[in-house]
Design a protein around this motif. Structure first.
Motif, PDB file in Angstrom:
ATOM      1  N   HIS A   1       5.766 -18.405  11.297  1.00 54.50           N
ATOM      2  CA  HIS A   1       7.222 -17.834  11.383  1.00 54.50           C
ATOM      3  C   HIS A   1       7.944 -18.440  12.912  1.00 54.50           C
ATOM      4  CE1 HIS A   1       5.345 -14.492  13.483  1.00 54.50           C
ATOM      5  NE2 HIS A   1       6.462 -14.272  13.991  1.00 54.50           N
ATOM      6  N   VAL A   2       7.050 -18.395  13.888  1.00 54.69           N
ATOM      7  CA  VAL A   2       7.483 -19.084  15.235  1.00 54.69           C
ATOM      8  C   VAL A   2       7.594 -20.456  15.344  1.00 54.69           C
ATOM      9  CG1 VAL A   2       6.905 -19.170  17.705  1.00 54.69           C
ATOM     10  CG2 VAL A   2       6.241 -17.195  16.305  1.00 54.69           C
TER      11      VAL A   2
ATOM     12  N   MET B   1     -10.091 -20.148  24.428  1.00 50.46           N
ATOM     13  CA  MET B   1      -9.239 -19.965  23.533  1.00 50.46           C
ATOM     14  C   MET B   1      -7.689 -20.086  24.084  1.00 50.46           C
ATOM     15  SD  MET B   1      -9.116 -18.462  20.256  1.00 50.46           S
ATOM     16  CE  MET B   1      -7.867 -17.834  19.170  1.00 50.46           C
ATOM     17  N   ASP B   2      -6.812 -20.544  23.361  1.00 53.91           N
ATOM     18  CA  ASP B   2      -5.433 -20.813  23.654  1.00 53.91           C
ATOM     19  C   ASP B   2      -4.576 -19.576  23.214  1.00 53.91           C
ATOM     20  OD1 ASP B   2      -5.696 -23.413  24.511  1.00 53.91           O
ATOM     21  OD2 ASP B   2      -5.246 -24.104  22.488  1.00 53.91           O
ATOM     22  N   GLU B   3      -3.833 -19.186  24.126  1.00 49.75           N
ATOM     23  CA  GLU B   3      -2.933 -18.054  24.007  1.00 49.75           C
ATOM     24  C   GLU B   3      -2.100 -18.035  22.537  1.00 49.75           C
ATOM     25  OE1 GLU B   3       1.066 -16.046  26.115  1.00 49.75           O
ATOM     26  OE2 GLU B   3      -0.128 -17.117  27.244  1.00 49.75           O
ATOM     27  N   LYS B   4      -2.070 -17.137  22.063  1.00 46.45           N
ATOM     28  CA  LYS B   4      -1.344 -17.068  20.662  1.00 46.45           C
ATOM     29  C   LYS B   4       0.039 -16.461  20.969  1.00 46.45           C
ATOM     30  CE  LYS B   4      -1.904 -15.728  15.812  1.00 46.45           C
ATOM     31  NZ  LYS B   4      -2.809 -15.219  14.834  1.00 46.45           N
ATOM     32  N   ILE B   5       1.105 -16.975  20.283  1.00 42.48           N
ATOM     33  CA  ILE B   5       2.425 -16.384  20.368  1.00 42.48           C
ATOM     34  C   ILE B   5       2.782 -16.050  19.051  1.00 42.48           C
ATOM     35  CG2 ILE B   5       4.925 -16.984  20.927  1.00 42.48           C
ATOM     36  CD1 ILE B   5       3.907 -18.922  23.103  1.00 42.48           C
TER      37      ILE B   5
ATOM     38  N   ASN C   1       9.502 -14.692  22.161  1.00 41.82           N
ATOM     39  CA  ASN C   1       8.916 -15.007  23.394  1.00 41.82           C
ATOM     40  C   ASN C   1       9.700 -15.809  24.143  1.00 41.82           C
ATOM     41  OD1 ASN C   1       6.935 -17.194  24.581  1.00 41.82           O
ATOM     42  ND2 ASN C   1       5.589 -15.683  24.454  1.00 41.82           N
ATOM     43  N   ALA C   2       9.507 -15.722  25.683  1.00 38.83           N
ATOM     44  CA  ALA C   2      10.423 -16.418  26.588  1.00 38.83           C
ATOM     45  C   ALA C   2      10.113 -17.727  26.368  1.00 38.83           C
ATOM     46  CB  ALA C   2      10.385 -15.919  28.145  1.00 38.83           C
ATOM     47  N   LYS C   3       8.896 -18.488  26.228  1.00 35.42           N
ATOM     48  CA  LYS C   3       8.431 -19.718  26.103  1.00 35.42           C
ATOM     49  C   LYS C   3       9.130 -20.273  24.928  1.00 35.42           C
ATOM     50  CE  LYS C   3       4.113 -19.391  28.615  1.00 35.42           C
ATOM     51  NZ  LYS C   3       4.918 -19.485  29.943  1.00 35.42           N
ATOM     52  N   ILE C   4       9.291 -19.748  23.659  1.00 35.71           N
ATOM     53  CA  ILE C   4       9.881 -20.239  22.632  1.00 35.71           C
ATOM     54  C   ILE C   4      11.258 -20.241  22.771  1.00 35.71           C
ATOM     55  CG2 ILE C   4      10.179 -19.553  20.126  1.00 35.71           C
ATOM     56  CD1 ILE C   4       7.395 -20.326  21.062  1.00 35.71           C
ATOM     57  N   LYS C   5      11.852 -19.464  23.278  1.00 38.57           N
ATOM     58  CA  LYS C   5      13.368 -19.310  23.521  1.00 38.57           C
ATOM     59  C   LYS C   5      13.843 -20.416  24.372  1.00 38.57           C
ATOM     60  CE  LYS C   5      14.829 -14.554  23.066  1.00 38.57           C
ATOM     61  NZ  LYS C   5      15.315 -13.386  23.801  1.00 38.57           N
TER      62      LYS C   5
ATOM     63  N   THR D   1      11.679 -27.150   7.349  1.00 46.14           N
ATOM     64  CA  THR D   1      10.245 -26.824   7.550  1.00 46.14           C
ATOM     65  C   THR D   1       9.493 -27.363   8.560  1.00 46.14           C
ATOM     66  OG1 THR D   1      10.535 -27.114   4.991  1.00 46.14           O
ATOM     67  CG2 THR D   1       8.207 -27.176   5.957  1.00 46.14           C
ATOM     68  N   HIS D   2       8.808 -26.419   9.246  1.00 48.10           N
ATOM     69  CA  HIS D   2       8.079 -27.209  10.375  1.00 48.10           C
ATOM     70  C   HIS D   2       6.925 -27.839  10.088  1.00 48.10           C
ATOM     71  CE1 HIS D   2       4.230 -24.665  10.065  1.00 48.10           C
ATOM     72  NE2 HIS D   2       5.058 -23.631   9.608  1.00 48.10           N
ATOM     73  N   GLN D   3       6.366 -28.596  11.270  1.00 50.78           N
ATOM     74  CA  GLN D   3       5.305 -29.681  10.907  1.00 50.78           C
ATOM     75  C   GLN D   3       4.043 -29.125  11.708  1.00 50.78           C
ATOM     76  OE1 GLN D   3       6.031 -33.830  11.698  1.00 50.78           O
ATOM     77  NE2 GLN D   3       8.086 -33.458  11.117  1.00 50.78           N
TER      78      GLN D   3
END
Length: 105
Positions: free
Chosen positions: A78-79, A1-5, A10-14, A88-90
Protein backbone atom coordinates in the motif's frame (compact mmCIF):
# COMPACT_ATOMS: atom_id res chain seq x y z
CA UNK A 1 18.07 -5.76 7.49
CA UNK A 2 16.73 -2.65 5.79
CA UNK A 3 14.27 -0.39 7.61
CA UNK A 4 10.65 -1.22 6.86
CA UNK A 5 8.20 1.57 6.08
CA UNK A 6 4.59 0.67 6.76
CA UNK A 7 2.93 4.10 6.72
CA UNK A 8 1.95 6.11 3.67
CA UNK A 9 2.41 9.18 5.89
CA UNK A 10 6.13 8.50 6.48
CA UNK A 11 8.26 11.63 5.85
CA UNK A 12 10.51 9.83 3.34
CA UNK A 13 7.48 8.64 1.36
CA UNK A 14 5.93 12.11 1.39
CA UNK A 15 9.23 13.60 0.14
CA UNK A 16 9.46 11.03 -2.68
CA UNK A 17 5.84 11.67 -3.68
CA UNK A 18 6.48 15.39 -3.78
CA UNK A 19 9.45 14.78 -6.09
CA UNK A 20 7.16 12.76 -8.33
CA UNK A 21 4.36 15.31 -8.44
CA UNK A 22 6.13 18.68 -8.62
CA UNK A 23 8.59 19.75 -11.32
CA UNK A 24 9.36 22.93 -9.36
CA UNK A 25 10.23 20.84 -6.29
CA UNK A 26 12.45 18.53 -8.39
CA UNK A 27 14.33 21.53 -9.74
CA UNK A 28 14.74 23.13 -6.31
CA UNK A 29 15.96 19.88 -4.75
CA UNK A 30 18.08 18.77 -7.71
CA UNK A 31 16.57 15.28 -7.43
CA UNK A 32 13.97 13.14 -9.13
CA UNK A 33 12.00 9.93 -8.52
CA UNK A 34 12.21 6.97 -10.89
CA UNK A 35 10.11 3.83 -10.80
CA UNK A 36 10.58 0.30 -12.02
CA UNK A 37 12.55 -2.90 -11.37
CA UNK A 38 14.43 -2.45 -14.64
CA UNK A 39 14.82 1.34 -14.52
CA UNK A 40 16.29 1.62 -11.02
CA UNK A 41 19.38 -0.57 -11.72
CA UNK A 42 19.90 1.27 -15.03
CA UNK A 43 19.59 4.58 -13.22
CA UNK A 44 22.40 3.64 -10.82
CA UNK A 45 24.79 3.49 -13.78
CA UNK A 46 24.34 7.15 -14.70
CA UNK A 47 22.93 8.98 -11.68
CA UNK A 48 23.62 9.16 -7.98
CA UNK A 49 21.13 6.75 -6.43
CA UNK A 50 20.35 8.06 -2.95
CA UNK A 51 17.30 6.14 -1.77
CA UNK A 52 15.67 2.91 -2.91
CA UNK A 53 12.14 1.88 -1.91
CA UNK A 54 11.24 -1.73 -2.73
CA UNK A 55 8.63 -4.37 -1.95
CA UNK A 56 9.40 -7.96 -0.97
CA UNK A 57 8.05 -9.19 -4.31
CA UNK A 58 10.26 -6.75 -6.27
CA UNK A 59 13.36 -7.98 -4.42
CA UNK A 60 12.37 -11.60 -5.07
CA UNK A 61 11.96 -10.91 -8.81
CA UNK A 62 15.04 -8.68 -9.07
CA UNK A 63 17.65 -9.65 -6.42
CA UNK A 64 20.25 -7.30 -7.94
CA UNK A 65 18.34 -4.45 -6.27
CA UNK A 66 20.11 -5.43 -3.02
CA UNK A 67 23.46 -4.43 -4.51
CA UNK A 68 22.42 -0.94 -5.57
CA UNK A 69 23.95 2.04 -3.74
CA UNK A 70 22.10 4.34 -1.37
CA UNK A 71 19.75 3.84 1.55
CA UNK A 72 17.30 0.96 1.12
CA UNK A 73 13.79 0.82 2.55
CA UNK A 74 11.43 -2.13 2.41
CA UNK A 75 7.89 -0.83 1.84
CA UNK A 76 4.53 -2.53 2.07
CA UNK A 77 2.39 -2.77 -1.06
CA UNK A 78 0.00 0.00 0.00
CA UNK A 79 3.00 2.32 0.47
CA UNK A 80 4.40 1.36 -2.95
CA UNK A 81 0.97 2.19 -4.41
CA UNK A 82 1.36 5.76 -3.12
CA UNK A 83 4.80 6.03 -4.77
CA UNK A 84 3.49 4.68 -8.10
CA UNK A 85 3.24 7.14 -10.95
CA UNK A 86 0.63 4.92 -12.58
CA UNK A 87 -2.20 2.87 -11.10
CA UNK A 88 -0.24 -0.29 -10.26
CA UNK A 89 3.17 -0.14 -8.60
CA UNK A 90 6.18 -2.04 -9.92
CA UNK A 91 7.56 -2.52 -6.43
CA UNK A 92 10.66 -0.39 -6.83
CA UNK A 93 11.21 3.39 -6.76
CA UNK A 94 14.41 5.40 -6.36
CA UNK A 95 15.25 8.99 -5.45
CA UNK A 96 18.28 10.19 -7.35
CA UNK A 97 20.38 13.22 -8.07
CA UNK A 98 21.57 13.52 -11.66
CA UNK A 99 25.30 13.38 -12.27
CA UNK A 100 26.88 16.14 -14.29
CA UNK A 101 28.54 14.70 -17.37
CA UNK A 102 30.75 16.73 -19.63
CA UNK A 103 30.67 15.61 -23.23
CA UNK A 104 33.70 16.02 -25.42
CA UNK A 105 34.06 15.31 -29.09
Amino acid sequence: MDEKITSRENAKIKYACRLSSSAAFRRSEGRFLAEGRKLCPELARGAQLETLFYTESAMAKCPELAGLPGEHYLVEDHVADKLADVGTHQGCSACSAPRCTHWTK
